[in-house]
Motif scaffolding. Structure first.
Motif, short mmCIF file in Angstrom:
data_model
loop_
_atom_site.label_atom_id
_atom_site.label_comp_id
_atom_site.label_asym_id
_atom_site.label_seq_id
_atom_site.Cartn_x
_atom_site.Cartn_y
_atom_site.Cartn_z
N SER A 1 38.15 41.95 39.52
CA SER A 1 37.26 41.04 40.39
C SER A 1 36.28 42.02 41.42
N PHE A 2 35.76 41.60 42.25
CA PHE A 2 34.93 42.10 43.31
C PHE A 2 35.10 41.36 44.63
N LEU A 3 34.77 41.91 45.49
CA LEU A 3 34.54 41.40 46.87
C LEU A 3 33.38 40.26 47.14
N THR A 4 33.55 39.15 47.71
CA THR A 4 32.56 38.56 48.15
C THR A 4 31.84 38.81 49.39
N LYS A 5 30.80 38.22 49.68
CA LYS A 5 30.00 38.46 51.16
C LYS A 5 31.21 37.84 52.31
N MET A 6 32.05 36.97 51.87
CA MET A 6 33.01 36.65 52.77
C MET A 6 34.15 37.44 52.97
N GLY A 7 34.36 38.59 52.20
CA GLY A 7 35.37 39.70 52.38
C GLY A 7 36.33 39.15 51.44
N ARG A 8 36.59 38.04 50.60
CA ARG A 8 37.27 37.64 49.80
C ARG A 8 37.24 38.14 48.16
N TYR A 9 38.16 38.47 47.49
CA TYR A 9 38.00 38.53 46.10
C TYR A 9 37.61 37.26 45.40
N TYR A 10 36.50 37.46 44.24
CA TYR A 10 35.95 36.65 43.73
C TYR A 10 36.89 35.93 42.60
N THR A 11 37.33 34.79 42.61
CA THR A 11 38.21 34.03 41.62
C THR A 11 37.64 32.99 41.20
N GLU A 12 37.89 32.21 40.15
CA GLU A 12 37.73 31.17 39.52
C GLU A 12 38.74 30.18 39.34
N ILE A 13 38.21 28.75 39.76
CA ILE A 13 39.48 27.84 39.88
C ILE A 13 39.36 27.22 38.31
N HIS A 14 40.71 27.25 37.78
CA HIS A 14 40.80 26.52 36.49
C HIS A 14 41.52 25.37 36.38
N HIS A 15 41.24 24.48 35.86
CA HIS A 15 42.39 23.16 35.49
C HIS A 15 43.07 23.62 34.28
N CYS A 16 44.50 23.54 34.73
CA CYS A 16 45.58 24.27 33.56
C CYS A 16 45.49 23.23 32.69
N ILE A 17 45.49 22.02 32.60
CA ILE A 17 45.06 20.89 31.50
C ILE A 17 43.76 20.62 31.61
N LYS B 1 40.44 26.46 46.58
CA LYS B 1 40.09 28.21 46.56
C LYS B 1 40.34 28.53 48.06
N TYR B 2 39.98 28.00 48.84
CA TYR B 2 40.18 28.58 50.35
C TYR B 2 41.51 28.47 51.15
N SER B 3 42.44 27.75 50.34
CA SER B 3 43.87 27.63 50.99
C SER B 3 44.91 28.35 50.18
N SER B 4 44.38 28.92 49.00
CA SER B 4 45.30 29.80 48.44
C SER B 4 44.77 31.14 48.09
N ASP B 5 45.68 32.20 48.02
CA ASP B 5 45.82 33.47 48.09
C ASP B 5 44.81 33.89 46.72
N ASP B 6 44.10 35.13 47.08
CA ASP B 6 43.11 35.55 46.15
C ASP B 6 43.82 36.47 44.89
N ILE B 7 44.79 35.94 44.19
CA ILE B 7 45.24 36.50 43.07
C ILE B 7 45.09 35.58 41.88
N CYS B 8 45.13 36.35 40.64
CA CYS B 8 45.22 35.38 39.49
C CYS B 8 46.45 35.18 38.97
N ALA B 9 46.58 33.89 38.93
CA ALA B 9 48.03 33.35 38.38
C ALA B 9 48.29 33.88 36.98
N ALA B 10 47.22 34.24 36.16
CA ALA B 10 47.60 34.73 34.69
C ALA B 10 48.00 36.20 34.54
N CYS B 11 47.40 37.05 35.57
CA CYS B 11 47.58 38.52 35.28
C CYS B 11 48.21 39.29 36.31
N ASN B 12 48.43 38.80 37.43
CA ASN B 12 48.90 39.24 38.72
C ASN B 12 50.15 40.16 38.40
N ALA B 13 50.88 39.96 37.52
CA ALA B 13 51.84 40.90 37.31
C ALA B 13 51.58 42.02 36.62
#
Length: 172
Positions: A82-98, A62-74
């Motif tokens: 999404s929305f900005l968190t208190k830490m100033g980063r966009y809220y994303t969710e970590i998903h297990h591909c499989i 979560k903290y070592s990767s960019d705040d983009i959505c791998a599914a819809c960023n294009a």
């Protein structure tokens, strides 16, 4: 609550159809065989070692990767989904591909991807149409080659369409 296996109270025709569709003449990986055994209750959940996902690898990713959505960023900017968190980063969710389920070998960095909340919800089993979910999976493979490579190893294939189908079938 008592778990009832798929095949209980099914006619012989339904059982044969399930076998022909799921198992017969298929080239199944060890992971797929294990999943089928579990679905058919050949082993009970209690028989398996207790397993909880590794929260540390999720934090690292979560903290070592960019705040983009791998599914819809294009198609969408993260700020629109999404929305900005208190830490100033966009809220994303970590998903297990499989989907992990109770399989420890799938709880690794190579199987993680970052999604916006909209796409993460859309990738829940039955939450969206099959074609839309498969498109999201394809986009993830395009944006995260490590997910594609990991799926190729787990499902013992380099056929992208086959891998998309297998990841789709693993959705929880």
């Amino acid at each position: 609550m008592v778990f009832t296996p798929y095949w209980v109270n099914k006619s012989i025709e339904e059982r044969i159809a399930h076998y022909l569709h799921t198992i017969y003449d298929k080239h199944l990986s060890p992971y797929e065989i294990e999943k089928i055994r579990k679905d058919l209750a050949f082993e009970k959940e209690n028989d398996r070692e207790s397993f909880s996902r590794d929260g540390q690898i999720v934090k690292i990713f979560k903290y070592s990767s960019d705040d983009i959505c791998a599914a819809c960023n294009a198609y969408y900017d993260i700020k629109d989904r999404s929305f900005l968190t208190k830490m100033g980063r966009y809220y994303t969710e970590i998903h297990h591909c499989i989907s992990v389920g109770s399989d420890k070998q799938l709880d690794v960095l190579e199987n993680l991807t970052k999604l916006c909340p909209v796409c993460h919800r859309a990738l829940k089993k039955g939450a969206s149409s099959e074609s839309y979910q498969k498109q999201l999976i394809n986009n993830i493979f395009t944006n995260n080659p490590q997910n594609l490579e990991f799926a190729s190893i787990i499902f013992a294939s380099d056929d992208r369409g086959f891998l998309i189908d297998k990841v789709y079938q693993s959705l929880l």
